[in-house]
Design an enzyme around this catalytic site. Structure first.
Site, PDB file in Angstrom:
ATOM      1  N   ASP A 315       0.823  -1.201   0.000  1.00 51.98           N
ATOM      2  CA  ASP A 315       0.000   0.000   0.000  1.00 51.98           C
ATOM      3  C   ASP A 315       0.862   1.257   0.000  1.00 51.98           C
ATOM      4  OD1 ASP A 315      -2.646   0.585  -0.282  1.00 51.98           O
ATOM      5  OD2 ASP A 315      -3.095   0.730   1.849  1.00 51.98           O
ATOM      6  N   ASP A 375      -9.151  -2.508   2.715  1.00 50.14           N
ATOM      7  CA  ASP A 375      -9.056  -1.906   4.042  1.00 50.14           C
ATOM      8  C   ASP A 375     -10.054  -2.518   5.021  1.00 50.14           C
ATOM      9  OD1 ASP A 375      -7.098  -0.181   3.050  1.00 50.14           O
ATOM     10  OD2 ASP A 375      -8.605   1.254   2.363  1.00 50.14           O
TER      11      ASP A 375
END
Length: 483
Positions: A315, A375
Site C-alpha cells: 500500500d 481496508d
C-alpha cells in the site's frame, strides 16, 4: 448577483462561477462552436475575454491551447451531460496559463435568458468543508463488516470443533466445508499477484476494468447468496424441497439464488447511476467482504503478520513511492482508483457513500467518500483469526473484541490524518499497526503468545499428543500383569 457552479480543470480546486467579484471579464458566448480549430472564431473576438464553448470533438487541452493563443483570459466548456472529469492528463496542462472549467450548458442558457447577452464573470474558490459526515457512515459500515465477518468465522469454527468431537457429524461437516487456509507461502504468492494485477491495471485499465466488473458481479452474487443462505438456514419453516439432479434442493434457496443474480445484474446495468446504484454496490460489497473474511482462514498469527505486513508495504509503495517512478509523477494506486486516461468506468472494489456536506466538490468529480475493500478484508482476516482463537481457547472473546476496537481506532486515525493532510491516505498504514500491536499485547498479557503465534496447528498437535498419551496409558493398563 447570480451564480453558477462549475468544475475546475486547470486548477486543483473547485470553483464557483459568480457575476460580481474582484477582477471580472466580459463573457463571450461561443456555444455555437466546439473550438477545435482557431479558424472557427474571428480574429480578436476572444481578446481579454472569458469564453464559453461547447464540449466535444477534441480534447479540453486542445480547446485551452487555441483559446490561449487567441488571447482569451478564461475558458468555460459547456457540457450537456453531467459534469464528469476531463479525459486529458492534468500534467499536460502545464503550458496552459488561463483557467479552464466545466459548466452545465443549461446554466448558460438560463443565464442568457435571465441576464441577457451583456454578462461579466469571474471565478471564485469556495472553502471546502473540513469534515464530511459521510465518513461516519463509512466508519460504521467498515467496523460492522469486520466485526460481523469475524463473528461469522468464529461460528464456523465452533461448528468445526463440534464436528470433530462427534464422529457422526465429521463427514457431513467436511462436505459443507468451503474454507481456504492461507499458509505463509500462499500469503506471499497472494501479495505478488496483487502487485502484478495493480501494475497491469495501470497500463491496461481500459480493458481490464471490464474484467474486474464481471468478476465482481459473479463473486458478489455468490457472496450475497452465502450470507443470506446462512440467515435463512436459521429459519425453521418454509423448508419444502424438490428433487433435481439426484439432489433434494430447498425451493427457498432457488428463489434466493435468482434474487442474488438479479441484484448483481441490476448493478451491472445501472452501475453509473450515481443517485442509487451506490447503495446496491455497497450491499454487494459488504456481502463480498463478509464472505471473504469467513471463507479465507489464517492458520496462525505468523501468517497474519506476514500478510498484513506485506500488504502494508504494498500500500505504501504504490501510494507514496511510485510517484517518483512514473513519468507524470502520479501514484499508481491513485491513478488506478480514479481511473487513468479519464475512463468513466470505475473499479467496483470500494464502499461508496455520497458526500453529505454541500459543496462544489459534491457536484464535480469528488461526489463520494470511498473505502477500498482491502481496508476491510485485510484487517478483517486478523479479526476473524482472533475470534477463532477465542473459540479454540475458550477465552471469552477477549482477542476478538480487542482487535475489533483496535480496528475502529485505526479507522479514526485514518480519518484524522485524511482531514489534516487533505489528501488520500493508505488506510492500512494505520489499521495494520493498531490491530497487530493490540493482538500481540493481549496474547503477551495472557501469556499465550506461543499458542497465538503457532495457531490451531500447534493446538491440534498438542491435543493429539495428549490423547495419544492417554491411549498408550490405557493400552498398557489393559495388558494382564503389565505384560
Amino acid at each position: 448577483m447570480s451564480s453558477r457552479l462549475v468544475c475546475s480543470i486547470k486548477f486543483p480546486t473547485f470553483i464557483t462561477f459568480l457575476f460580481s467579484l474582484q477582477t471580472f471579464r466580459t463573457l463571450e458566448n461561443l456555444t455555437s462552436t466546439v473550438l477545435c480549430n482557431s479558424s472557427e472564431v474571428p480574429s480578436g473576438l476572444m481578446k481579454d475575454k472569458a469564453v464559453v464553448v461547447m464540449r466535444g470533438n477534441c480534447t479540453f487541452l486542445e480547446k485551452a491551447r487555441i483559446a490561449q493563443s487567441l488571447g482569451a483570459k478564461m475558458l468555460l466548456i459547456a457540457s450537456k451531460p453531467r459534469l464528469s472529469p476531463l479525459s486529458d492528463n492534468k500534467t499536460d496542462f502545464e503550458d496552459v496559463t488561463l483557467p479552464v472549467a466545466l459548466i452545465r450548458y443549461n446554466d448558460i442558457v438560463d443565464m442568457q435568458l435571465t441576464l441577457g447577452n451583456e454578462v461579466n464573470v469571474t471565478l471564485y474558490s469556495p472553502p471546502l468543508p473540513e469534515f464530511d459526515y459521510s465518513m461516519v457512515v463509512i466508519f460504521l459500515i467498515a467496523v460492522f463488516t469486520v466485526a460481523l465477518g469475524g463473528y461469522w468465522s468464529g461460528v464456523a469454527e465452533l461448528e468445526n470443533l463440534k464436528a470433530i468431537a462427534s464422529p457422526g457429524e465429521r463427514e457431513t461437516r467436511r462436505k459443507k466445508e468451503e474454507n481456504v487456509t492461507f499458509t505463509p507461502v500462499t500469503v506471499i504468492l497472494f501479495v505478488v499477484i496483487c502487485c502484478v494485477m495493480l501494475v497491469l491495471l495501470y497500463f491496461f485499465y481500459k480493458w481490464l476494468v471490464y474484467v474486474i466488473i464481471s468478476v465482481f458481479c459473479l463473486a458478489s452474487a455468490m457472496s450475497l447468496y452465502n450470507c443470506l443462505a446462512a440467515l435463512i438456514g436459521e429459519i425453521p419453516f418454509g423448508q419444502c424441497r424438490i428433487a433435481c439432479c439426484n439432489k433434494n434442493i430447498e425451493v427457498r434457496l432457488i428463489f434466493l439464488a435468482v434474487f442474488c443474480i438479479a441484484a448483481a445484474v441490476v448493478w451491472a446495468v445501472f452501475r453509473n447511476e450515481d443517485r442509487w446504484a451506490w447503495i446496491l454496490q455497497d450491499i454487494l460489497g459488504v456481502a463480498f467482504c463478509l464472505n471473504f473474511i469467513k471463507t479465507l482462514k489464517m492458520p496462525n498469527f505468523k501468517s497474519c503478520v506476514i500478510l498484513l505486513g506485506l500488504l502494508l508495504l504494498y500500500d505504501v509503495f504504490f501510494v507514496f513511492i511510485t510517484p517518483f517512478i512514473t513519468k507524470n509523477g502520479a501514484s499508481i494506486m491513485v491513478e488506478v482508483a480514479a481511473g487513468p486516461f479519464g475512463n468513466s468506468e470505475k473499479l467496483p472494489v470500494v464502499i461508496r457513500v455520497p458526500r453529505l456536506e454541500y459543496s462544489a466538490s459534491t457536484l464535480c468529480d469528488m461526489p463520494f467518500s470511498l473505502l477500498g475493500f482491502g481496508d476491510i478484508i485485510v484487517p478483517g482476516l486478523l479479526v476473524a483469526y482472533c475470534r477463532r482463537f477465542d473459540v479454540q481457547t475458550s477465552s471469552s472473546s477477549v482477542y476478538y473484541i480487542s482487535c475489533t476496537i483496535a480496528y475502529a481506532i485505526g479507522m479514526v486515525l485514518t480519518f484524522i490524518v485524511l482531514a489534516l493532510m487533505k489528501m488520500g491516505q493508505p488506510a492500512l498504514l494505520y489499521l495494520v499497526p493498531c490491530t497487530l500491536i493490540t493482538s500481540s499485547l493481549v496474547a503477551w498479557r495472557r501469556k499465550e503468545m506461543k499458542k497465538f503465534w503457532k495457531g490451531s496447528s500447534y493446538q491440534m498437535m498438542e491435543h493429539l499428543d495428549y490423547t495419544g498419551n492417554e491411549e498408550s496409558t490405557a493400552s498398557a493398563s489393559e495388558q494382564p500383569g503389565g505384560q
